[in-house]
Scaffold this motif. Sequence first.
Motif, mmCIF file in Angstrom:
data_model
loop_
_atom_site.group_PDB
_atom_site.id
_atom_site.type_symbol
_atom_site.label_atom_id
_atom_site.label_comp_id
_atom_site.label_asym_id
_atom_site.label_seq_id
_atom_site.Cartn_x
_atom_site.Cartn_y
_atom_site.Cartn_z
ATOM 1 N N GLU A 133 0.830 -12.919 -2.484
ATOM 2 C CA GLU A 133 1.796 -11.885 -2.874
ATOM 3 C C GLU A 133 1.231 -10.498 -2.634
ATOM 4 O O GLU A 133 1.924 -9.604 -2.136
ATOM 5 C CB GLU A 133 2.166 -12.071 -4.352
ATOM 6 C CG GLU A 133 3.308 -11.197 -4.834
ATOM 7 C CD GLU A 133 2.890 -9.771 -5.191
ATOM 8 O OE1 GLU A 133 3.746 -8.859 -5.113
ATOM 9 O OE2 GLU A 133 1.699 -9.571 -5.548
ATOM 10 N N ALA B 291 1.051 -9.770 1.108
ATOM 11 C CA ALA B 291 2.400 -9.567 1.633
ATOM 12 C C ALA B 291 2.913 -8.184 1.252
ATOM 13 O O ALA B 291 3.564 -7.508 2.059
ATOM 14 C CB ALA B 291 3.334 -10.649 1.098
ATOM 15 N N PHE C 197 1.536 -15.787 7.670
ATOM 16 C CA PHE C 197 1.386 -14.454 8.244
ATOM 17 C C PHE C 197 1.207 -14.550 9.757
ATOM 18 O O PHE C 197 0.659 -15.523 10.275
ATOM 19 C CB PHE C 197 0.163 -13.738 7.652
ATOM 20 C CG PHE C 197 0.312 -13.325 6.226
ATOM 21 C CD1 PHE C 197 0.956 -12.146 5.890
ATOM 22 C CD2 PHE C 197 -0.193 -14.121 5.205
ATOM 23 C CE1 PHE C 197 1.087 -11.749 4.569
ATOM 24 C CE2 PHE C 197 -0.071 -13.743 3.887
ATOM 25 C CZ PHE C 197 0.582 -12.556 3.565
ATOM 26 N N LEU D 120 4.446 -10.789 7.505
ATOM 27 C CA LEU D 120 4.987 -12.048 6.999
ATOM 28 C C LEU D 120 5.771 -12.778 8.081
ATOM 29 O O LEU D 120 6.595 -12.176 8.775
ATOM 30 C CB LEU D 120 5.906 -11.787 5.807
ATOM 31 C CG LEU D 120 5.277 -11.689 4.418
ATOM 32 C CD1 LEU D 120 6.341 -11.321 3.403
ATOM 33 C CD2 LEU D 120 4.595 -12.982 4.026
ATOM 34 N N GLY E 233 7.013 -17.305 5.499
ATOM 35 C CA GLY E 233 6.357 -16.483 4.472
ATOM 36 C C GLY E 233 7.343 -15.644 3.693
ATOM 37 O O GLY E 233 7.227 -15.496 2.470
ATOM 38 N N LYS E 234 8.346 -15.088 4.387
ATOM 39 C CA LYS E 234 9.371 -14.297 3.712
ATOM 40 C C LYS E 234 10.158 -15.146 2.724
ATOM 41 O O LYS E 234 10.481 -14.702 1.622
ATOM 42 C CB LYS E 234 10.312 -13.673 4.735
ATOM 43 C CG LYS E 234 9.676 -12.596 5.606
ATOM 44 C CD LYS E 234 10.667 -12.090 6.660
ATOM 45 C CE LYS E 234 10.024 -11.046 7.559
ATOM 46 N NZ LYS E 234 10.948 -10.579 8.620
ATOM 47 N N LEU F 65 7.918 -15.826 -0.314
ATOM 48 C CA LEU F 65 7.494 -14.675 -1.106
ATOM 49 C C LEU F 65 8.344 -14.473 -2.356
ATOM 50 O O LEU F 65 7.804 -14.267 -3.446
ATOM 51 C CB LEU F 65 7.525 -13.407 -0.251
ATOM 52 C CG LEU F 65 7.129 -12.113 -0.973
ATOM 53 C CD1 LEU F 65 5.711 -12.210 -1.530
ATOM 54 C CD2 LEU F 65 7.273 -10.922 -0.048
#
Length: 305
Positions: free
Chosen positions: A18, A21, A56, A65, A69-70, A73
């Motif tokens: 986190e 990101a 990533f 990201l 990953g998005k 998150l």
Amino acid sequence: MNMRRSLVPDIANLQAFECAARHGNFTRAAEELNLTQSAVSRQIHALEEQTGLLLFERVRRRVILSEPGKRLLSEVQRLLAQSEQLMMRAVASADKDESLNIATLPTFGARWLMPRLPDFLASHPSLALTVGSRSEPFDFDQEDFDLAIHYGQPSWAKATSTFLYSELVLPVASRKVVERLRARTPADLADAPLLHLTTRPRLWSQWFEANEVTSDNGFRGNRFDQFSMIIGAALADMGVALLPSHLIEEEVRADALVPVFDLPMATEFSYYVVLPEGRQSNGAANAFKAWLISQASTATKVIGG
């Protein structure tokens, strides 16, 4: 419920993910977490191995990201926030026997619930209470509340709603405005400065119709998106407000707001106390529900005159 331990995430790895990101940079994430950059890289690599996802993409000197990953998150941020809240409640309730987390409408909570809440807490001294504000129905599986106070229809997914009381709105204004208007009949408000709630634009026109007044003024005037703002506007001599009587008890008692006419109107919606399915046996929640119903019954008698 059995859970494969290999799927249980390490909270430190989630924090590293986190933070990286948010900064788009492993070095800055390491500084915030008081770790080395290599330690952050190892934690994120471990999370990638555990999930099987590339979280990533490396672009020049930045980390960006990936699409997986998005998607991850927002869930990680929610989980971290819930974990922090859980620990805060645990610390806050360390000397208490039980805890209760309730969600309430913001203005209702501030103006109706808070003045009454000491009565409940006095009879439950071993209870640690947390109160949050929510304006719309939410998923109890996603938010850690034991009970909610709701305005609208008695429909809430995966929960049961119990009636508290119907809403009555009353035309009120400051004494200065009342004296200036010198209204003798509801029709005299046809040209008065009216205060409107943005989310309920037909309220004044409905009150005029209920009192057999023909007026185009039902939609004219200044608009506000919270009852608390309208109360403030009425106190500031800005006009006549059509307000739920249970939200202005203190102002009416203090003569700060005066009913222009004693002509309350019941709206189409009511207040409910909502308990999620699966937590119907929560002792503290049921005690609070019973207390709310008792308080609402008393308030209804007062409101109804």
